[in-house]
Every structure is written in C-alpha cells, then in structure tokens.
Scaffold this active site. Sequence first.
Site, short mmCIF file in Angstrom:
data_model
loop_
_atom_site.label_atom_id
_atom_site.label_comp_id
_atom_site.label_asym_id
_atom_site.label_seq_id
_atom_site.Cartn_x
_atom_site.Cartn_y
_atom_site.Cartn_z
N LYS A 279 -7.50 11.84 2.86
CA LYS A 279 -8.66 11.02 3.17
C LYS A 279 -9.88 11.88 3.42
O LYS A 279 -9.74 13.06 3.79
CB LYS A 279 -8.39 10.21 4.45
CG LYS A 279 -7.36 9.11 4.32
CD LYS A 279 -7.18 8.39 5.66
CE LYS A 279 -6.16 7.28 5.57
NZ LYS A 279 -6.55 6.16 4.72
N ARG A 353 3.11 0.79 2.97
CA ARG A 353 4.02 -0.10 2.24
C ARG A 353 5.36 0.59 1.95
O ARG A 353 6.38 -0.07 1.81
CB ARG A 353 3.33 -0.61 0.96
CG ARG A 353 3.03 0.45 -0.06
CD ARG A 353 1.98 0.02 -1.06
NE ARG A 353 0.63 0.05 -0.49
CZ ARG A 353 -0.47 -0.34 -1.13
NH1 ARG A 353 -0.38 -0.80 -2.36
NH2 ARG A 353 -1.64 -0.27 -0.55
#
Length: 501
Positions: A279, A353
């Site tokens: 990120k 996920r």
Amino acid sequence: MKIHVKKGTLSDISIEAIALFLFEDDKEVAGQAKIIDERIGGLITEIKHCGDFEGKALQTALLYTKGLLPTARIILVGLGKRKEFDMEKLRNASAKAAQQIRDLNLKRFAVSVHIEETSFPLDSLTESLVEGIFLGLYQFTRFKTLERDKIKEVDEAFIVEEREERLKIIKAAAKSAEIISGAVSFVRDLVSTPANEMTPAILADRACALDGKKNVKVKIMDKTQIEEMGMNSFLGVARGSDEAPKFITLEYGGGSQKQPHIALVGKGLTFDSGGISIKPSEKMDEMKTDMAGGAAVLGVIRAAADLNLPLNIVGLIPATENLPGGRAYKPGDILKSMSGQTIEVLNTDAEGRLILADALTYAARYKPSAIIDLATLTGACIIALGDYVIGMMGTDDTLKKRIQEAGEATGEKVWELPLWEEYHELIKSDIADFKNSGGRAAGTITAAVFLSKFAGEYPWVHLDIAGPALYKKDKPYIPKGASGVGVRLLLHALRNWPING
Ligand code: BES
Ligand code: MN
Ligand code: ZN
C-alpha cells in the site's frame, strides 16, 4: 464510570449538575422541566424566550441555580423537533450532556428518562440514554504518559426516577446498556491498540481472557494446527510475517444442546501493509484497524455471555499480519483453500477474503443456522457508501432483514448491495477456480461474491465495515477513532433472534 439508578427527582437531588433534555418545538417549558423552571424563577423560560437556547438537536446551555435547587448547575440539551425524535437523537444528546459535564471537570451528574409524549418504550429510552453516556465518555488514553492528571473523567452518573414500577424497568435496561457499552469500549480499545501491541498472539490472548465467562469456551489453533486443517488460503497471507498466525474459536453455549449455532466470522488482520502489492505509505497506519471485524466478534461474544442470551453462538477469527517478508506470498501464486477450491492471487492486498474463505469453510463444521461475517474488506465500500455505512451482501432474505432492522434500531447504518450472477464472471480465473481480485469495478461486490463461494449453502450475510470501523470525525457518542461498529448491530439482532431460528 459508574451508573446508578436511584429513587428521586432532578429537582431534589444534591449534586454537581443535572442534565435536562428539551424539545425544540415546545413553546412553553413543560413536564419535569417546568417544575424545575418554577423553582429557579423561570430561568429556563427566559433563556428560551430570548432565543439563546431553542432546543435544537445537540444545542446546549449551562445555567447556575444560585442555591434555588440542591443541584449547582443545570445543563440544557436540545433534542430537536418532536416528530424527528428517535433513539439516535437521544444517544447523541446524552453523550453531549456527559461530555459537557466532563469538559467542566465535574465528577457526578444526574439525569432522568422523562422524555414526555414519545411513543418509544421506557427500556429503549433508558438503553439509548445510558449508551450515549458511556460511549460518549469513551477515551483511549492508554499510551498517554505526560500530564495524565489533566485527563478529565466523569466518575458517576445517576438516573433518578420516582415511580417504583418505572424504576424496575430502568434498572434492568441500564444494566443491559452498561454491558453492551462495555463490550463496545472493549472493542474500541482492541482496535485502537497499535499493531506492535496487538499481534495475532495478543489478540488470541484477549480472546482467551473471555474463557472464564459463563458458557464461553475459547480455543486457539496455532500454525501447525492451521496447517493440519488445510487452511492454505489463510496460511498464504500469513507467510510474509514473522508473527505466527492464530485461528481463534469462541463457543458460547447459552442455548439448549439441540439448538444450532449462529456463526460469527471476523477478519483479524492485525496489520495490513498490502504485502508484496504494498500500500502507499500515506495512512498505512490506519491498517492497524484491519482486525475490527474480529474484535467486534469478541465484543459480541463477551456481551452475549454477560447478557445471558439463550442462544448458541460460535465466533471464528483468523488472525494474522499481511507483510512483504522474504517468504511472503506473491502475485500469481495459486493457493489451495481448505474447501479444496483453488485461488489465483492477483493482488496480495486482497488478503481479507483469503483468510475469511478458510474461516467460512471451517464454519460449516458447526452446521450453523446462519453465518454472519464482519470485515474491513474493501476500500471500494467507502467509495460506494461513504465513511459511515456498512455494506451488506448475502444469500438469505430473512437474515438480511434482521440485520437491516438492527441497523435502523442501533443507528449502525446498513445498506445492501446486490450479488447478481453477472458479478460472478469477474472473479473467474484462467488457470485456477477463482482469482482474489476482480479489479476496480464493483470491488465491494466482487469481494463478497468471492466469499460466497466458501459460505456453502448456509444462510449467510457479509458486512463490509471498512468505512465505519474507524471514525474520521467526532460524532457525539462515537469519538474520532475506532468505533466498535458491529457490536451493537449484531447484539440487537441476536437479542431479537427467534429461539429456534
Ligand atoms: N483492509 C483493506 C480494505 C480497507 C481499505 C479497509 C481502506 C479500510 C480502509 C483490504 O485488505 C484491501 O486492501 N482491499 C483492497 C482490495 C483490492 C486490492 C482488490 C482495496 O480495497 O483496495
Ligand atoms: Mn489489504
Ligand atoms: Zn485488509
């Protein structure tokens, strides 16, 4: 802070301050405020008539009683217009009142639950009032070492009531609200704690501390046991970090033997750097809050036990960091999940996920009557719904309706997004069963579609809390920072759960 429910009236209590709630549209001072107004020579009427205090929502005014009442001060708090009144207005107003008391550096105050002419039941009014006080006074001060004596804290709040039959209801509701607020504050603390002090092992320890509670059993699976389970999707994410992953299971057995479990699954990323798909550094610190879903599950189990809910609940929290270490999983890797389905990793930052996939598969062991997962899953949810709304997706209309209603009652706003067939195309992989990223379009939905592949045939709802887990601005009863979102929402749904449902 301690809350006491006590027989008495605001006009008779000898204390540092009382808080008085007033509606905007009442032309004349009415009800219990009228009795007080008469005792202090019409000061409330005067401040209303000269327009300095209209009773608009969140407006406040401070009056001194000059010995005309046993209380030294009166804090007026506006409730806004009568027809717009709801529990959210009351939570905000009581939080505001408590904060005014704190700002004045006072230690004790009194309120009453006399909100005249509303159709809301006394227990709801009491719960909202008490939640507002507790949650509004929340502060995260653990890491402040300088000038600790300057930190202001209210010690006691008194709820006064004269009528015996009302006292009983108020006492019970205040107790529930204290339990629920305590759980929310516990979650706020966990989520605010930085990643160096909140590793997967520490989160697991916090879970184990709940083991002593009535009907609660906590088990932690370490890395070897997670490997034995075949949770390779979860383990893929954990590879890049030197902190060992933990799989936390909390079983709450407040129901009968034959009642099925309700499974609550929470994302427990104690830090999400993005991994190899790293990120940007700006705001990366906020990713210490990526375990907010897991923390909320801990909070719900804690409160469910304290409230003695007649249900069986299992909480499942896969906990790990997502870091770009030398052994980290890489874009292009293919992971074989516990379900046997294979996943092509296109982006290591779509890690939530991956850990939830195995936890959802594991949930099937309980043959649960419902699965609800909570996760700070996608930045796209913030783009779609903003900072303060939970994205809801799922396969079961009854379950969705229960969550929707809980959202309206608790002020934890929920909005549904669709899981239409067309979206399923977007996560098909060329060389594996699925890919872990469907690209920018409908990012929140494709994440949920991915999860649906692992929830099996069980009634399932996914709650994306990426926005509201962390408040960027103060709201009266949710100070800036970790909000504890999900706890009040799920507890409301669970308290109203049909026993055999
Ligand atoms: N934890 C983040 C989602 C997030 C972002 C939560 C901002 C709160 C605030 C999640 O793991 C993530 O990085 N998601 C990616 C998915 C993408 C790579 C498909 C995202 O949202 O960018
Ligand atoms: Mn991520
Ligand atoms: Zn994440």
